[in-house]
Scaffold this motif. Structure first.
Motif, PDB file in Angstrom:
ATOM      1  N   ALA A 153      -1.802   3.622 -11.182  1.00 44.12           N
ATOM      2  CA  ALA A 153      -2.519   3.275 -10.101  1.00 44.12           C
ATOM      3  C   ALA A 153      -2.410   4.447  -8.888  1.00 44.12           C
ATOM      4  N   ALA A 154      -3.569   4.373  -8.207  1.00 47.22           N
ATOM      5  CA  ALA A 154      -3.671   5.505  -7.304  1.00 47.22           C
ATOM      6  C   ALA A 154      -2.369   5.238  -5.967  1.00 47.22           C
ATOM      7  N   ALA A 155      -2.042   6.278  -5.441  1.00 49.42           N
ATOM      8  CA  ALA A 155      -0.981   6.122  -4.655  1.00 49.42           C
ATOM      9  C   ALA A 155      -1.450   5.459  -3.185  1.00 49.42           C
ATOM     10  N   PRO A 156      -0.859   4.507  -2.559  1.00 51.23           N
ATOM     11  CA  PRO A 156      -1.399   3.873  -1.454  1.00 51.23           C
ATOM     12  C   PRO A 156      -1.275   5.007  -0.314  1.00 51.23           C
ATOM     13  N   ARG A 157      -2.386   4.764   0.489  1.00 46.39           N
ATOM     14  CA  ARG A 157      -2.501   5.704   1.720  1.00 46.39           C
ATOM     15  C   ARG A 157      -2.628   5.059   2.996  1.00 46.39           C
ATOM     16  N   PRO A 158      -2.210   5.552   3.782  1.00 46.11           N
ATOM     17  CA  PRO A 158      -1.973   4.752   5.171  1.00 46.11           C
ATOM     18  C   PRO A 158      -3.538   4.483   5.674  1.00 46.11           C
ATOM     19  N   ALA A 159      -3.550   3.313   6.687  1.00 45.55           N
ATOM     20  CA  ALA A 159      -4.748   2.920   7.111  1.00 45.55           C
ATOM     21  C   ALA A 159      -5.031   4.081   8.139  1.00 45.55           C
ATOM     22  N   ALA A 160      -6.373   4.009   8.643  1.00 50.71           N
ATOM     23  CA  ALA A 160      -6.893   5.094   9.806  1.00 50.71           C
ATOM     24  C   ALA A 160      -5.879   4.851  10.864  1.00 50.71           C
ATOM     25  N   GLY A 161      -5.356   5.994  11.234  1.00 53.25           N
ATOM     26  CA  GLY A 161      -4.734   6.247  12.584  1.00 53.25           C
ATOM     27  C   GLY A 161      -3.276   5.947  12.259  1.00 53.25           C
ATOM     28  N   GLY A 162      -2.763   5.338  10.935  1.00 58.25           N
ATOM     29  CA  GLY A 162      -1.277   5.138  10.842  1.00 58.25           C
ATOM     30  C   GLY A 162      -0.978   6.379  10.260  1.00 58.25           C
ATOM     31  N   LYS A 163       0.485   6.484  10.447  1.00 56.10           N
ATOM     32  CA  LYS A 163       1.081   7.760   9.997  1.00 56.10           C
ATOM     33  C   LYS A 163       2.190   7.108   8.606  1.00 56.10           C
ATOM     34  N   SER A 164       2.339   7.893   7.665  1.00 52.30           N
ATOM     35  CA  SER A 164       3.098   7.623   6.549  1.00 52.30           C
ATOM     36  C   SER A 164       4.324   8.479   6.201  1.00 52.30           C
ATOM     37  N   ILE A 165       5.203   7.779   5.494  1.00 55.04           N
ATOM     38  CA  ILE A 165       6.467   8.739   5.232  1.00 55.04           C
ATOM     39  C   ILE A 165       6.156   8.781   3.599  1.00 55.04           C
ATOM     40  N   ASN A 166       5.891   9.731   2.959  1.00 60.31           N
ATOM     41  CA  ASN A 166       5.625  10.085   1.474  1.00 60.31           C
ATOM     42  C   ASN A 166       6.987  10.505   0.660  1.00 60.31           C
ATOM     43  N   SER A 167       7.001  10.156  -0.533  1.00 60.80           N
ATOM     44  CA  SER A 167       7.829  10.453  -1.388  1.00 60.80           C
ATOM     45  C   SER A 167       7.846  11.851  -1.657  1.00 60.80           C
ATOM     46  N   PRO A 168       8.732  12.648  -1.608  1.00 64.80           N
ATOM     47  CA  PRO A 168       8.596  14.348  -1.876  1.00 64.80           C
ATOM     48  C   PRO A 168       9.161  14.574  -3.305  1.00 64.80           C
ATOM     49  N   LEU A 169       9.054  13.507  -4.042  1.00 64.87           N
ATOM     50  CA  LEU A 169       9.681  13.578  -5.548  1.00 64.87           C
ATOM     51  C   LEU A 169       9.115  12.455  -6.158  1.00 64.87           C
ATOM     52  N   PRO A 170       8.937  12.359  -7.605  1.00 69.28           N
ATOM     53  CA  PRO A 170       8.864  11.384  -8.369  1.00 69.28           C
ATOM     54  C   PRO A 170      10.010  10.798  -8.807  1.00 69.28           C
ATOM     55  N   GLY A 171       9.985   9.374  -9.107  1.00 68.87           N
ATOM     56  CA  GLY A 171      11.428   8.453  -9.279  1.00 68.87           C
ATOM     57  C   GLY A 171      11.061   6.943  -9.104  1.00 68.87           C
ATOM     58  N   VAL A 172      12.098   6.384  -9.011  1.00 70.60           N
ATOM     59  CA  VAL A 172      11.967   4.951  -8.884  1.00 70.60           C
ATOM     60  C   VAL A 172      12.790   4.630  -7.548  1.00 70.60           C
ATOM     61  N   VAL A 173      12.165   3.474  -6.762  1.00 72.43           N
ATOM     62  CA  VAL A 173      12.888   2.922  -5.468  1.00 72.43           C
ATOM     63  C   VAL A 173      14.056   2.332  -5.884  1.00 72.43           C
ATOM     64  N   LEU A 174      15.178   2.787  -5.242  1.00 74.27           N
ATOM     65  CA  LEU A 174      16.230   2.017  -5.609  1.00 74.27           C
ATOM     66  C   LEU A 174      16.798   1.236  -4.398  1.00 74.27           C
ATOM     67  N   ASP A 175      16.614   1.501  -3.140  1.00 73.14           N
ATOM     68  CA  ASP A 175      16.772   0.784  -1.746  1.00 73.14           C
ATOM     69  C   ASP A 175      16.232   1.038  -0.721  1.00 73.14           C
ATOM     70  N   ILE A 176      15.865   0.179   0.145  1.00 74.86           N
ATOM     71  CA  ILE A 176      14.867   0.208   1.242  1.00 74.86           C
ATOM     72  C   ILE A 176      15.795  -0.006   2.327  1.00 74.86           C
ATOM     73  N   LYS A 177      15.867   0.955   3.321  1.00 74.58           N
ATOM     74  CA  LYS A 177      16.935   0.805   4.248  1.00 74.58           C
ATOM     75  C   LYS A 177      16.198   0.414   5.696  1.00 74.58           C
ATOM     76  N   VAL A 178      15.059  -0.020   5.693  1.00 76.26           N
ATOM     77  CA  VAL A 178      14.309  -0.415   6.909  1.00 76.26           C
ATOM     78  C   VAL A 178      13.460  -1.747   6.632  1.00 76.26           C
ATOM     79  N   ASN A 179      13.010  -2.419   7.771  1.00 76.32           N
ATOM     80  CA  ASN A 179      12.285  -3.637   7.648  1.00 76.32           C
ATOM     81  C   ASN A 179      10.903  -3.585   8.585  1.00 76.32           C
ATOM     82  N   VAL A 180       9.927  -4.129   8.141  1.00 75.63           N
ATOM     83  CA  VAL A 180       8.981  -4.088   9.100  1.00 75.63           C
ATOM     84  C   VAL A 180       9.179  -4.625  10.446  1.00 75.63           C
ATOM     85  N   GLY A 181       8.793  -3.799  11.423  1.00 70.40           N
ATOM     86  CA  GLY A 181       9.133  -3.956  12.774  1.00 70.40           C
ATOM     87  C   GLY A 181      10.249  -3.142  13.278  1.00 70.40           C
TER      88      GLY A 181
END
Length: 140
Positions: free
Chosen positions: A63-91
């Motif tokens: 699947a194509a990589a998700p991209r931010p909505a217009a005007g949004g900024k994103s934090i992108n992965s600098p390398l391929p791998g698998v997400v192990l942990d998420i350290k933040v929440n929405v908000g």
């Protein structure tokens, strides 16, 4: 040096040999590749330890990589791998350099740091999701 890794649930073994400059010779499943590593720009997140680049994609659909909505900024992965942990929440409000996610690449845990300050509006990848280099992980 030989590396064993898992990408999107599939196991791979690769022999990696450093050549001159930014070039690597990689043998993956008996097939030879010569790759050139792009050095990160100054704004790229700091990732330690640095993993060897992943092999070229196979014929399986990805699947194509998700991209931010217009005007949004994103934090992108600098390398391929698998997400192990998420350290933040929405908000959550994040600062530059704050660890926002952990990505496993070649049995190494890599901290993904915020490249800009902002408020998390969307988390685009979940624990266990495979990511490719450049995929948007978090939208600010």
């Amino acid at each position: 040096m030989q590396y064993n890794f898992k990408l999107a649930g599939k196991k791979y073994s690769a022999d990696v040999e450093e050549k001159e400059g930014n070039k690597l010779a990689i043998t993956l499943n008996g097939k030879n590749y010569e790759v050139e590593i792009e050095r990160p720009q100054a704004a790229a997140p700091v990732v330690r330890p640095v993993a060897a680049p992943a092999p070229q994609r196979t014929a399986s659909p990805v699947a194509a990589a998700p991209r931010p909505a217009a005007g949004g900024k994103s934090i992108n992965s600098p390398l391929p791998g698998v997400v192990l942990d998420i350290k933040v929440n929405v908000g959550d409000t994040v600062q530059v350099g704050q660890v926002v996610m952990v990505v496993e690449a070649m049995k190494m845990e890599n901290n993904i740091e915020a490249t800009q300050a902002g408020t998390v509006t969307k988390i685009l990848k979940q624990k266990g999701d495979p990511v490719m280099e450049g995929d948007a992980l978090i939208q600010l």
